[in-house]
Design an enzyme around this catalytic site. Sequence first.
Site, short mmCIF file in Angstrom:
data_model
loop_
_atom_site.label_atom_id
_atom_site.label_comp_id
_atom_site.label_asym_id
_atom_site.label_seq_id
_atom_site.Cartn_x
_atom_site.Cartn_y
_atom_site.Cartn_z
N ARG A 1 0.82 -1.22 0.00
CA ARG A 1 0.00 0.00 0.00
C ARG A 1 0.85 1.26 0.00
NH1 ARG A 1 -3.64 -0.37 4.95
NH2 ARG A 1 -1.73 -1.27 5.76
N ASN B 1 -6.09 -2.86 2.10
CA ASN B 1 -6.05 -4.31 2.27
C ASN B 1 -7.49 -4.81 2.40
OD1 ASN B 1 -3.26 -4.52 2.30
ND2 ASN B 1 -3.11 -4.40 4.52
#
Length: 93
Positions: free
Chosen positions: A18, A36
């Site tokens: 990320r 996520n």
Amino acid sequence: MKRAHVYVSGEVQGVFFRDSARSEAEDRGVSGWVQNLPDGRVEAVFEGEPEKVDEMVRWCKSGPAWAKVTSVEVDESSVSEGEVPGDRGFEVR
């Protein structure tokens, strides 16, 4: 302007996917977000100039050095005339 909604599978959580996606998107001037998912995948939306969005989709196919990407699902669309793309910036959720 182009939008790509991406789902990345494999060993993609706990490997800075990320944060790396945020950095890559900001370097390219692409807006959107990444998060996520409970099933172990990473979900992202990229919006911006078509070639820059395509670069982000290609980047997702390998991700950061520690990731082991097994598949990438992509849903692409155009940003409608008059629509403001994304949140203007890139957010890690």
